[in-house]
Motif scaffolding. Structure first.
Motif, short mmCIF file in Angstrom:
data_model
loop_
_atom_site.label_atom_id
_atom_site.label_comp_id
_atom_site.label_asym_id
_atom_site.label_seq_id
_atom_site.Cartn_x
_atom_site.Cartn_y
_atom_site.Cartn_z
N ASN A 170 15.96 -20.51 -1.31
CA ASN A 170 16.51 -18.93 -1.52
C ASN A 170 17.41 -18.62 -0.59
OD1 ASN A 170 14.76 -18.74 -3.96
ND2 ASN A 170 12.95 -18.25 -2.60
N THR A 198 5.23 -19.17 4.08
CA THR A 198 4.53 -17.80 3.92
C THR A 198 3.09 -17.65 4.60
OG1 THR A 198 3.78 -18.89 1.74
CG2 THR A 198 5.43 -17.53 1.39
N ASN A 223 13.55 -7.41 6.71
CA ASN A 223 13.69 -7.29 5.36
C ASN A 223 13.72 -8.61 4.58
OD1 ASN A 223 14.15 -4.62 5.88
ND2 ASN A 223 16.48 -4.88 5.83
N TRP A 224 13.96 -9.70 5.16
CA TRP A 224 13.99 -11.13 4.38
C TRP A 224 12.41 -11.40 4.02
CZ3 TRP A 224 17.17 -13.53 1.61
CH2 TRP A 224 16.78 -14.70 1.14
N GLY A 226 10.14 -9.09 4.12
CA GLY A 226 10.15 -8.05 3.30
C GLY A 226 8.48 -7.65 2.93
N LYS A 227 7.74 -7.16 3.94
CA LYS A 227 6.47 -6.90 3.86
C LYS A 227 6.26 -5.43 2.97
CE LYS A 227 2.13 -6.15 6.44
NZ LYS A 227 1.46 -6.33 7.56
N SER A 228 5.51 -5.30 2.03
CA SER A 228 5.15 -4.38 1.36
C SER A 228 3.71 -3.97 1.20
CB SER A 228 5.84 -4.40 0.03
OG SER A 228 5.15 -3.68 -0.93
N TYR A 336 7.42 -12.80 -7.61
CA TYR A 336 6.99 -11.55 -6.67
C TYR A 336 5.56 -11.09 -7.11
CZ TYR A 336 6.98 -7.50 -3.53
OH TYR A 336 6.47 -6.82 -2.55
N TYR A 419 4.49 -9.85 0.42
CA TYR A 419 5.57 -10.23 1.07
C TYR A 419 6.90 -10.75 0.18
CZ TYR A 419 2.69 -10.28 5.09
OH TYR A 419 1.79 -9.75 6.07
N ARG A 420 8.03 -10.56 0.46
CA ARG A 420 9.24 -10.97 -0.23
C ARG A 420 9.60 -12.52 0.00
NH1 ARG A 420 14.84 -10.80 -0.90
NH2 ARG A 420 14.78 -11.96 1.03
N ARG A 422 9.51 -16.36 0.42
CA ARG A 422 9.02 -17.48 -0.60
C ARG A 422 8.95 -18.57 0.42
NH1 ARG A 422 10.14 -14.22 -4.40
NH2 ARG A 422 8.83 -13.06 -3.48
#
Length: 820
Positions: A170, A198, A223-224, A226-228, A336, A419-420, A422
């Motif tokens: 990616n 991951t 950002n990579w 990418g925790k949400s 995702y 997480y974004r 992969r």
RNA sequence: GCGCUUGUGGCGGAAUUGGUAGACGCUGCAGACUUAAAAUCUGUUGGCCGCAAGGCCGUGCCGGUUCAAGUCCGGCCUAGCGCACCA
């Protein structure tokens, strides 16, 4: 005795030879108490000459390393080659020369050229990732990871570059295009090897804050990953046969649940065909087929048109039991979250757009906290709940926890994070890389190659022209092997590893590069690492720098390392662009060859110029106006020493007042040059050195000269010069009757007392505007100073009333006045 | 679209974090040395007005805070980077 020096490339050669003979920059392995691991990202052995970027990347940090060395650090400064990878293979395809051959030759040329920089590299610790002794351990790590479940194989849609004929990670897909060649990348379902990065997502994220890295890079990496934060909510879906199936959806806005009007599955979701009603089957299958044909790029281009089809099924909203339709739509991405999403059109732009296109209900459940005024939908901000039964009036934040708690009681929801990031796809269908140490046995299945049988050697005579299939497959003697478990016939894995695997641990190998029985000696590496200063390009923010952190954590958990982070402090060098302001490239014809400059001016002039002309972390377009200026500066230094030796020596004991300026200049230079080198601000450090030069010239013009003082200042001068112009400084050091090497000298320290001035220059401002200034004694009190200022500024104060005065110590006095 | 960063003389770039904007250097101009040139040295070099003393303007643009703003705040423009259906 001092003879006139004319610096040139011959002086470079002389000292490079002597330093090598004496092994001057030898790293002392015996005493690691003041070790300092200084590392620049290693380079790819390309065929052409060392380019400007290499020089910029290596010469300036060497100035820093020399400075540290002279400050008593035992500097470890290795250099090696990232030798596997596509460029060598592509070159081979073009020319027919096997990659092995061209790479070895390039390494030889590049090593010679790197030596011309005259850096403090510890060549005895070099490594090269395409050497068997190196990639054996790359394979070993793979096997350890395999045993821990961190390396695994799966069928997955992967990024395929049709030009490079290989899959990409990616991280290597940029705007839907191949990072390497710019070709459109498309998705292809393949069986590939992955590293489970991951598993470390949370730790990789948490660790970032503690690092002394550029803020921007930290942000990119965060950002990579990418925790949400959000919640998983379970929805029961009624199937046509009367049974139900439960699917989980991830949402960061559980508070909007009462506004649910439909749910969506991504076309790739494995349960789609399980859920779909017979009456809708045909349409759904058609939709899925079409969705599969769209490339990443097309998806991005079509981002406005949100298509989808109804499955015929209905899901139950767990918060209120309402039934909502189940759709399939490609605006939901499979990779995702769970690939299944709850849609609240009133409070999400995408859902709103989709609902409008497909006539689905739009129910507002959030409104603005401040005003009860009508809000336009979709309203995606936070606010308070309406139309949500007992949850009405809660803020969105409070509602999220309350609603999820209520759901949790009935087993329908829980708070969680997504997480974004992969997993890292490492298989490459290419020849020139580390073979993946796995064999496939009909009886025993997938078997890792035992340590005793490593390395799995990369065969030499292979047809490496890419066909889309792994080149190694065509090599029978490689492919056919025996199973390590049962001894029966077996086939090897034909893919090689992504070259980023090779570079994910090289910094761990340098200090123990000759170890043949283990990857490295644990004690040694734990004493030598982490790397204290790492220098390299920002383009690796989400690739190399992330992977290396991942490997470090994995090896730590395997018991080989006792630290968490590989690179404590990181500096990105700026990019030197072509004279036209565009990125240098052969195709654009805007590349700059350092060799011409080095032959003409010598490597030290070139080094000092690139350090002086740019702010190191910013870089900029190349221009050589000014390199003459640095050459002139060298001449000026030569003359300064010649002039000193031509002076009649006048000695006296009492230092008169006019020596003070020189002593101040010396200490000012030492102080600032030290601070600036430390911060990689070479341009300003050199400016301070130039000022010091001017001060010495000024002093030599004086009638009476303290010879001993001047000699001392000049000795100090050579030391200050040495990190920027190592060959030249060494020559001066020898010529001024010292025993070599200047690099064994201690870096001068600052005499703080000499920096205390007895006079200060105070600026006078009237209403904030600079009007004049006056020189005065530093010991005056604030009141005395203000008096002096007011009296010396009389002419500005006629018919004015002084309202207040502001005194900034040692700097200025601002007199605030108004008209009388 | 969202987020971040950048913008200073003719040029490369400085500015101790709110305190003399333009350090240091390049280029240009003038002068010295020289038969001459190169090299070297000395001055000068942000703009405008002025014989001068001096004054006014000036850090992408507009506004604000402050005794004081390149620096802080709000909005815009520019260039670049990152993310981009992330639910």
């Amino acid at each position: 005795m001092f003879t006139k020096i004319k610096y040139s490339v011959d002086i470079d050669k002389k000292w490079q030879k002597k330093w090598a003979e004496q092994n001057l920059y030898r790293f002392n392995e015996k005493d690691l108490s003041k070790k300092l691991y200084c590392l620049e990202m290693f380079s790819y052995p390309s065929g052409a000459n060392l380019h400007l970027g290499h020089w910029y990347n290596y010469a300036a940090p060497d100035t820093w390393a020399r400075f540290k060395r002279m400050n008593g650090y035992n500097v470890f400064h290795p250099q090696g080659f990232d030798a596997f990878g596509l460029p060598a293979e592509n070159y081979a395809i073009k020319t027919g020369v096997p990659p092995e051959k061209s790479t070895r030759k390039n390494i030889q040329t590049m090593t010679e050229q790197l030596k011309r920089i005259g850096a403090t590299f510890n060549w005895e610790y070099t490594l090269n990732t395409c050497d068997e002794e190196y990639y054996k351990w790359t394979q070993w790590i793979f096997v350890q990871m395999y045993k821990k479940g961190l390396a695994y194989r799966k069928d997955a849609p992967v990024n395929w570059c049709p030009k490079c004929n290989t899959v990409l990670a990616n991280e290597q897909v940029v705007n839907g295009k191949c990072d390497r060649c710019g070709t459109d990348v498309y998705q292809k379902k393949m069986n590939q090897w992955f590293f489970k990065i991951t598993d470390y997502a949370e730790e990789l994220l948490q660790g970032i804050d503690k690092l002394d890295w550029p803020e921007k890079t930290k942000k990119i990496q965060k950002n990579w990953i990418g925790k949400s934060n959000g919640a998983l909510i379970s929805f029961d879906i009624e199937k046509e046969d009367g049974t139900t199936i439960t699917l989980e959806a991830f949402t960061s806005r559980a508070d909007t649940l009462c506004g649910l009007s439909y749910v969506v599955l991504s076309p790739e979701h494995e349960k789609v065909l399980d859920i779909v009603y017979n009456s809708h089957k045909e349409e759904v299958i058609k939709y899925i087929e079409n969705a599969g044909k769209i490339t990443e790029l097309e998806r991005m281009l079509n981002e406005r048109k949100r298509t989808g089809v109804f499955t015929g099924a209905y899901a139950i909203n767990p918060i209120n039991g309402k039934k909502v339709p189940v759709w399939v739509a490609d605006y939901v991405i499979a990779s995702y979250g769970t690939g299944f999403v709850m849609a609240v059109p009133a409070h999400d732009e995408r859902d709103f757009d989709f609902a409008q296109n497909h006539n689905l209900p739009i129910l507002q459940v959030i409104t603005d906290t401040k005003s009860d005024k009508f809000v336009t939908l979709p309203f995606c901000n936070h606010g308070k709940l309406v139309n949500s039964g007992k949850y009405n009036g809660l803020t969105t934040e409070a509602a999220i926890t309350t609603i999820v708690k209520d759901l949790e009681k009935v087993g329908k929801g829980k708070l969680t994070s997504m997480y974004r990031l992969r997993d890292w796809l490492i298989s490459r269908q290419r020849y020139w890389g580390t073979p993946i140490p796995i064999v496939y046995c009909e009886k025993c299945g997938e078997v890792p190659v035992p340590e005793s049988q490593l390395p799995v050697k990369l065969p030499k005579n292979v047809e490496f022209t890419p066909t889309g299939d792994s080149p190694l497959k065509s090599c029978d003697e490689f492919m056919n092997t025996t199973c390590p478990i049962c001894g029966g016939a077996a086939r090897r894995e034909a893919d090689t590893m992504d070259t980023f695997v090779d570079s994910s641990w090289y910094f761990l190998r340098y200090p123990d590069n000759k170890n043949s029985h283990e990857i490295f000696n644990k004690e040694k590496i734990n004493a030598m690492l982490p790397v204290d200063k790492y220098i390299g390009g920002q383009e690796h923010a989400t690739m190399h720098l992330l992977y290396a952190r991942f490997f470090t954590k994995v090896l730590r958990d395997l018991g080989y390392l006792n630290f968490d982070e590989p690179f404590l402090s990181l500096i990105h060098q700026g990019l030197i662009l072509g004279p036209d302001g565009a990125k240098m490239s052969k195709s654009k014809g805007n590349t700059i060859c350092p060799d011409d400059y080095i032959n003409k001016y010598g490597s030290d002039v070139f080094r000092m110029y690139i350090e002086f002309a740019f702010s190191y972390v910013t870089g900029g377009p190349w221009s050589d106006t000014g390199i003459e200026g640095v050459a002139k500066f060298f001449t000026r230094i030569e003359k300064m020493f010649a002039e000193f030796y031509s002076l009649v020596s006048i000695k006296y004991d009492i230092i008169p007042q006019f020596d003070k300026d020189l002593v101040y200049a010396k200490n000012f230079a030492v102080d600032n040059i030290s601070k600036d080198i430390e911060k990689f601000q070479f341009n300003t450090a050199i400016a301070r050195l130039m000022e010091y030069t001017n001060a010495i010239y000024d002093y030599m013009k004086k009638e009476k000269i303290n010879y001993a003082l001047l000699k001392d200042c000049l000795d100090c001068y050579i030391i200050l010069l040495s990190p920027f112009a190592p060959h030249f400084a060494e020559e001066l050091w020898e010529q001024t009757d010292h025993t070599i090497s200047v690099f064994n000298e201690k870096w001068p320290s600052v005499d703080e007392k000499a920096l205390v001035k007895d006079k200060m220059n105070i600026t006078i401002q009237i209403n904030g505007k600079v009007r004049s200034n006056f020189l005065t004694d530093v010991n005056l009190s604030e009141a005395e100073l203000i008096n002096e200022a007011v009296s010396s500024a009389q002419k500005y104060l006629i018919n004015k009333k002084i309202i207040r005065t502001i005194y900034v110590p040692q700097k200025l006095i601002n007199i605030v006045v108004s008209d009388n």
